[in-house]
Design a protein around this motif. Sequence first.
Motif, PDB file in Angstrom:
ATOM      1  N   THR A 191      -8.236  -1.308   2.459  1.00 40.76           N
ATOM      2  CA  THR A 191      -9.008  -0.132   2.837  1.00 40.76           C
ATOM      3  C   THR A 191      -8.530   1.081   2.051  1.00 40.76           C
ATOM      4  O   THR A 191      -7.392   1.129   1.577  1.00 40.76           O
ATOM      5  CB  THR A 191      -8.886   0.149   4.349  1.00 40.76           C
ATOM      6  OG1 THR A 191      -7.500   0.266   4.693  1.00 40.76           O
ATOM      7  CG2 THR A 191      -9.520  -0.962   5.160  1.00 40.76           C
ATOM      8  N   THR A 192      -9.397   2.073   1.919  1.00 38.91           N
ATOM      9  CA  THR A 192      -9.064   3.321   1.229  1.00 38.91           C
ATOM     10  C   THR A 192      -9.547   4.507   2.064  1.00 38.91           C
ATOM     11  O   THR A 192     -10.386   4.365   2.946  1.00 38.91           O
ATOM     12  CB  THR A 192      -9.726   3.393  -0.159  1.00 38.91           C
ATOM     13  OG1 THR A 192     -11.158   3.483   0.005  1.00 38.91           O
ATOM     14  CG2 THR A 192      -9.404   2.163  -0.998  1.00 38.91           C
ATOM     15  N   SER A 223      -6.006   9.199   4.298  1.00 38.70           N
ATOM     16  CA  SER A 223      -5.143  10.274   3.801  1.00 38.70           C
ATOM     17  C   SER A 223      -5.449  11.578   4.529  1.00 38.70           C
ATOM     18  O   SER A 223      -6.521  11.746   5.132  1.00 38.70           O
ATOM     19  CB  SER A 223      -5.356  10.476   2.296  1.00 38.70           C
ATOM     20  OG  SER A 223      -6.652  10.990   2.036  1.00 38.70           O
ATOM     21  N   GLN A 254       1.160   5.258  -0.212  1.00 40.27           N
ATOM     22  CA  GLN A 254       0.433   6.510  -0.059  1.00 40.27           C
ATOM     23  C   GLN A 254       1.272   7.666  -0.575  1.00 40.27           C
ATOM     24  O   GLN A 254       2.497   7.587  -0.634  1.00 40.27           O
ATOM     25  CB  GLN A 254       0.057   6.743   1.400  1.00 40.27           C
ATOM     26  CG  GLN A 254      -0.854   5.680   1.986  1.00 40.27           C
ATOM     27  CD  GLN A 254      -1.285   6.008   3.393  1.00 40.27           C
ATOM     28  OE1 GLN A 254      -0.765   6.931   4.026  1.00 40.27           O
ATOM     29  NE2 GLN A 254      -2.233   5.265   3.913  1.00 40.27           N
ATOM     30  N   SER A 288       0.866  -1.184   0.000  1.00 41.88           N
ATOM     31  CA  SER A 288       0.000   0.000   0.000  1.00 41.88           C
ATOM     32  C   SER A 288       0.897   1.227   0.000  1.00 41.88           C
ATOM     33  O   SER A 288       1.566   1.511   0.997  1.00 41.88           O
ATOM     34  CB  SER A 288      -0.895   0.030   1.244  1.00 41.88           C
ATOM     35  OG  SER A 288      -1.878  -0.962   1.193  1.00 41.88           O
ATOM     36  N   VAL A 347      -5.218   5.419  -6.040  1.00 44.23           N
ATOM     37  CA  VAL A 347      -6.036   5.034  -4.891  1.00 44.23           C
ATOM     38  C   VAL A 347      -5.805   6.048  -3.783  1.00 44.23           C
ATOM     39  O   VAL A 347      -4.664   6.322  -3.408  1.00 44.23           O
ATOM     40  CB  VAL A 347      -5.672   3.619  -4.397  1.00 44.23           C
ATOM     41  CG1 VAL A 347      -6.509   3.251  -3.175  1.00 44.23           C
ATOM     42  CG2 VAL A 347      -5.858   2.602  -5.508  1.00 44.23           C
ATOM     43  N   ASP A 348      -6.882   6.601  -3.246  1.00 42.96           N
ATOM     44  CA  ASP A 348      -6.777   7.584  -2.170  1.00 42.96           C
ATOM     45  C   ASP A 348      -6.497   6.876  -0.851  1.00 42.96           C
ATOM     46  O   ASP A 348      -7.338   6.165  -0.323  1.00 42.96           O
ATOM     47  CB  ASP A 348      -8.067   8.391  -2.068  1.00 42.96           C
ATOM     48  CG  ASP A 348      -8.073   9.314  -0.848  1.00 42.96           C
ATOM     49  OD1 ASP A 348      -6.997   9.852  -0.516  1.00 42.96           O
ATOM     50  OD2 ASP A 348      -9.145   9.483  -0.234  1.00 42.96           O
ATOM     51  N   GLY A 394     -13.914   6.855   3.228  1.00 45.07           N
ATOM     52  CA  GLY A 394     -13.194   5.793   2.555  1.00 45.07           C
ATOM     53  C   GLY A 394     -14.043   4.535   2.485  1.00 45.07           C
ATOM     54  O   GLY A 394     -15.271   4.585   2.634  1.00 45.07           O
ATOM     55  N   THR A 445     -15.793  -2.411  -5.553  1.00 44.96           N
ATOM     56  CA  THR A 445     -16.054  -1.770  -4.259  1.00 44.96           C
ATOM     57  C   THR A 445     -16.827  -2.730  -3.369  1.00 44.96           C
ATOM     58  O   THR A 445     -17.876  -3.243  -3.760  1.00 44.96           O
ATOM     59  CB  THR A 445     -16.849  -0.477  -4.448  1.00 44.96           C
ATOM     60  OG1 THR A 445     -16.077   0.443  -5.226  1.00 44.96           O
ATOM     61  CG2 THR A 445     -17.178   0.162  -3.106  1.00 44.96           C
ATOM     62  N   PRO A 482      -4.545   4.204   0.454  1.00 49.46           N
ATOM     63  CA  PRO A 482      -4.729   2.774   0.718  1.00 49.46           C
ATOM     64  C   PRO A 482      -4.145   2.387   2.067  1.00 49.46           C
ATOM     65  O   PRO A 482      -3.074   2.849   2.449  1.00 49.46           O
ATOM     66  CB  PRO A 482      -3.974   2.106  -0.437  1.00 49.46           C
ATOM     67  CG  PRO A 482      -2.943   3.101  -0.847  1.00 49.46           C
ATOM     68  CD  PRO A 482      -3.594   4.439  -0.647  1.00 49.46           C
ATOM     69  N   ARG A 540     -12.038  -1.999  -0.859  1.00 53.79           N
ATOM     70  CA  ARG A 540     -12.055  -2.425  -2.259  1.00 53.79           C
ATOM     71  C   ARG A 540     -11.448  -3.814  -2.355  1.00 53.79           C
ATOM     72  O   ARG A 540     -10.634  -4.226  -1.524  1.00 53.79           O
ATOM     73  CB  ARG A 540     -11.289  -1.450  -3.143  1.00 53.79           C
ATOM     74  CG  ARG A 540     -11.859  -0.040  -3.119  1.00 53.79           C
ATOM     75  CD  ARG A 540     -11.223   0.830  -4.195  1.00 53.79           C
ATOM     76  NE  ARG A 540     -11.757   0.504  -5.521  1.00 53.79           N
ATOM     77  CZ  ARG A 540     -11.327   1.067  -6.647  1.00 53.79           C
ATOM     78  NH1 ARG A 540     -10.339   1.944  -6.615  1.00 53.79           N
ATOM     79  NH2 ARG A 540     -11.858   0.736  -7.802  1.00 53.79           N
TER      80      ARG A 540
END
Length: 322
Positions: A108-109, A112, A67, A65, A92-93, A122, A136, A95, A125
Amino acid sequence: MRFRFSTCHAAAIACMLAPTAVAATAHATPAAAEQCGGWSATQIASGYGMLESLEFDGRGGLLLSEQAATGSGGGIRRLDANGGRTTMAGDVDGPGMITVSGDTAYFTTGLSLQSKLTGRKGGIRSMDLRDGRLATVAEGLDMPNGIAALPNGDFVVSSDMGADTRLTRVAGATIGPFGPPVTSTNGLAYDKSHNRLYVSSTFNPTTTLTVVDLDHPSQPSTIELPGFGPLNGADGVTIGPDGNLYIAYSTGGKVIRVDPTTHHWCTIAENLPLTTEVKFGTGPGWAPNSLYATSYLGTVTRLTPADLQKFRCSAMCYTKLH
């Protein structure tokens, strides 16, 4: 039961008699300086953005993941054992934690800074590991971080930065609180041998591991660890093949091992700033007795016990008993 015990007992004796084996270290009173026997640390990758989590896909790849400080441009990356890098899911915002079940990876998302400042929600996914297809699973989660897949298909999600930092259960379209009212939840590890969930706390004054019996989720037990919670910064937690718990201390810059029965602990590696997650190798090309760690500095580090034979013996004994 007698056969399982006898096999384990024989394995333990064989280890003690091996020429290279050393006497097992007795459990001591927990102390910050206690070491686990000198694990070596080897950096195997660098140059990534902020790495929040890792998980092995069972196909020779390590999923990461990644970021971005700006909140956009993050994604799920794949590192193979030969050092090759690919992107499995881009843009991906925030992760968070990744977990793999069969042919599917879940993550998970929304973890941030932008999500925190704007109130943007969030979710969870899924990614089909055979063809990379994304879907989703859930939406409307407030800064979800850790994720654990339960045997019945539900998910438990943690959050140490959301408005509500307790555990959340996602059961299809139903989202609600789960288990004990523990707060500042972060790392999650599901122990299928005992049907229990381990939960680390990050920002509470006392660093704790909450043990949730899934048959009685409202009656947890707690393992308290020394040191001021925010200065430890307990993050990802995983269960080793030896049955012990391994926890990344992000702020503390180290990885510790905890015996879930005695609650005794020791440090396996230090000088690992901003370490976020740890997992033992799984799949082709990855050492099953080595622990792999990610960091916000964009690195992946392999941690290997100095006495590998003794570790293998301990792991074999635990497996026989469970």
